[in-house]
Design an enzyme around this catalytic site. Structure first.
Site, PDB file in Angstrom:
ATOM      1  CG  ASP A 128      -1.977  -1.071   1.162  1.00  0.00           C
ATOM      2  OD1 ASP A 128      -2.201  -1.623   0.067  1.00  0.00           O
ATOM      3  OD2 ASP A 128      -2.575  -1.379   2.210  1.00  0.00           O
ATOM      4  CE  LYS A 155      -3.641   3.383 -22.043  1.00  0.00           C
ATOM      5  NZ  LYS A 155      -2.402   4.153 -22.145  1.00  0.00           N
ATOM      6  N   GLY A 171      -4.683  -0.449  -2.033  1.00  0.00           N
ATOM      7  CA  GLY A 171      -3.976   0.675  -1.411  1.00  0.00           C
ATOM      8  C   GLY A 171      -4.629   1.071  -0.096  1.00  0.00           C
TER       9      GLY A 171
HETATM   10  O1  LIG Z   1      -6.156  -9.755   2.010  1.00  0.00           O
HETATM   11  P1  LIG Z   1      -7.241  -9.046   2.745  1.00  0.00           P
HETATM   12  O2  LIG Z   1      -7.271  -9.410   4.184  1.00  0.00           O
HETATM   13  O3  LIG Z   1      -8.546  -9.198   2.055  1.00  0.00           O
HETATM   14  O4  LIG Z   1      -6.918  -7.492   2.760  1.00  0.00           O
HETATM   15  C1  LIG Z   1      -6.945  -6.665   1.649  1.00  0.00           C
HETATM   16  C2  LIG Z   1      -6.119  -5.450   1.968  1.00  0.00           C
HETATM   17  O5  LIG Z   1      -4.767  -5.831   2.136  1.00  0.00           O
HETATM   18  C3  LIG Z   1      -3.919  -5.028   1.332  1.00  0.00           C
HETATM   19  O6  LIG Z   1      -3.637  -5.740   0.139  1.00  0.00           O
HETATM   20  C4  LIG Z   1      -2.626  -4.784   2.058  1.00  0.00           C
HETATM   21  O7  LIG Z   1      -2.899  -4.104   3.250  1.00  0.00           O
HETATM   22  P2  LIG Z   1      -2.002  -4.228   4.532  1.00  0.00           P
HETATM   23  O8  LIG Z   1      -0.584  -4.165   4.080  1.00  0.00           O
HETATM   24  O9  LIG Z   1      -2.403  -3.091   5.409  1.00  0.00           O
HETATM   25  O10 LIG Z   1      -2.265  -5.533   5.184  1.00  0.00           O
HETATM   26  C5  LIG Z   1      -4.749  -3.781   1.034  1.00  0.00           C
HETATM   27  O11 LIG Z   1      -4.339  -3.127  -0.146  1.00  0.00           O
HETATM   28  C6  LIG Z   1      -6.138  -4.359   0.938  1.00  0.00           C
HETATM   29  O12 LIG Z   1      -7.118  -3.402   1.247  1.00  0.00           O
HETATM   30 MG   LIG Z   2      -1.829  -1.536   6.471  1.00  0.00          MG
END
Ligand SMILES: O=P(O)(O)OC[C@H]1O[C@](O)(COP(=O)(O)O)[C@@H](O)[C@@H]1O
Ligand SMILES: [Mg+2]
Ligand SMILES: Nc1ncnc2c1ncn2[C@@H]1O[C@H](COP(=O)(O)OP(=O)(O)O)[C@@H](O)[C@H]1O
Length: 325
Positions: A128, A155, A171
């Site tokens: 992120d 694209k 993100g």
């Molecule tokens: O894999 P999960 O638990 O569904 O989480 C999805 C989230 O994890 C991420 O891929 C990474 O987030 P973190 O690094 O805060 O864990 C985010 O971009 C996304 O919102």
């Molecule tokens: Mg995080």
């Protein structure tokens, strides 16, 4: 005197976490410190899932995506009694310090353990790029590469079918992935958490460009801003132009780390051991102006994050159509 350290990866995995594990193990072994790998983030501390790491176990993992230690989200770790149990388990295993590779949530755990007397150091591992105290987190560049490659492909088909394609990018609440990909792929519009989104204005902009003869559009959007399917239907209805919604999803978290992430992880891993040996803890490692640095975790706040990439967006006068930065 530090004789044995623990290392864990926590939160969403990110490409380059393995490179960081490798660097920590190799740097520690050079200083005669043993390294215990803890499985599945903070869950493994409580479940006592420990394994001794040596050079053989890490020397070939640099190019692997994911994390050999496993990761988890373990919300119970916010509870004080669970944190106390974690410290007890670490002491029982004769572990003197802990290296936590993860994002801002994982850092909180490291901060609280340090405040309770157990020294921790954080290394930023998340796609992120939403962690304060560093310009880049480990995994961001690899994820960006994956996003860029996917947009290039989308694209092609958008052009062939003369369609609007709207793409949701990860993100969490940070637009760095979406905004960087927007520039790298020369997309048409980008919807970011830092800029107020109005769907009517977006449609107006699309209609304006349709009148000028534009045939296809690529729109990027950071997750958690607007329901992408609702938005896609709205755009199709208002513009009378075929529209498709694509959620890139977890493909963004996988894959072999790009060179930048491997080198960043290696530098940060080595630095974290040097810091611990100097008796410093409760800090997180970062990169600033290409120097590896550290700062107190307690001085960070998720809401203050404003990376230089996000600042580009503030320079734009037009809400969705960035032409310069
Ligand atoms: O894999 P999960 O638990 O569904 O989480 C999805 C989230 O994890 C991420 O891929 C990474 O987030 P973190 O690094 O805060 O864990 C985010 O971009 C996304 O919102
Ligand atoms: Mg995080
Ligand atoms: N406030 C907190 N106090 C203690 N531990 C926390 C806190 N927030 C998160 N954690 C721990 O860190 C883990 C990962 O946090 P999360 O926000 O999901 O991912 P990331 O660290 O990648 O941002 C959580 O599942 C939990 O175990």
């Amino acid at each position: 005197m530090i004789k044995k350290i623990g290392i864990l990866t926590s939160g969403g995995d990110s490409p380059g976490m393995n490179a960081a594990i490798k660097a920590v193990v190799q740097a520690a072994l050079k200083k005669n410190i043993n390294v215990i790998g803890i499985c599945n983030g903070y869950t493994g501390v409580i479940q006592k899932k420990f394994k001794l790491l040596n050079d053989n176990k890490v020397k070939n993992i640099m190019n692997y995506g994911g994390t050999i230690l496993g990761s988890s989200r373990f919300p119970e770790f916010k509870q004080k009694n669970i944190q106390k149990q974690a410290i007890k388990n670490l002491h029982q295993k004769n572990i003197n310090a802990l290296i936590v590779i993860g994002g801002n949530g994982s850092y909180k755990g490291a901060q609280y353990l340090t405040e309770m007397g157990f020294p921790c150091v954080g290394i930023p591992g998340t796609i992120d790029n939403d962690v304060l105290g560093t310009e880049y987190t480990i995994g961001f560049q690899t994820a960006l590469n994956t996003v860029v490659k996917s947009i290039d492909k989308l694209k092609d088909t958008s052009l062939s079918h003369q369609r609007i394609i709207i793409i949701e990018i990860m993100g969490r609440y940070c637009g760095d992935l979406a905004l960087s990909a927007f520039f790298a792929c020369n997309c048409d519009f980008v919807i970011l958490p830092t800029v107020l989104f109005k769907k009517k204005i977006l449609v107006q902009e699309i209609l304006k460009n349709l009148k000028k003869g534009q045939k296809n559009f690529i729109i990027l959007m950071t997750e958690h801003i607007y329901d992408i399917h609702t938005l896609s239907n709205y755009i199709q209805k208002k513009t009378n132009k075929e529209t498709r919604a694509i959620i890139l999803g977890h493909v963004q978290r996988g894959g072999s780390p790009v060179t930048y992430d491997r080198i960043l992880a290696t530098r940060m891993g080595y630095y974290s051991i040097n810091i611990l040996l100097k008796g410093i803890s409760g800090v997180c490692i970062g990169i600033k102006n290409n120097y590896i640095v550290h700062q107190k975790i307690k001085n960070l706040s998720i809401h203050k994050k404003m990376s230089f990439i996000q600042k580009w967006s503030l320079k734009s006068k037009n809400l969705y159509h960035y032409t310069y930065f």
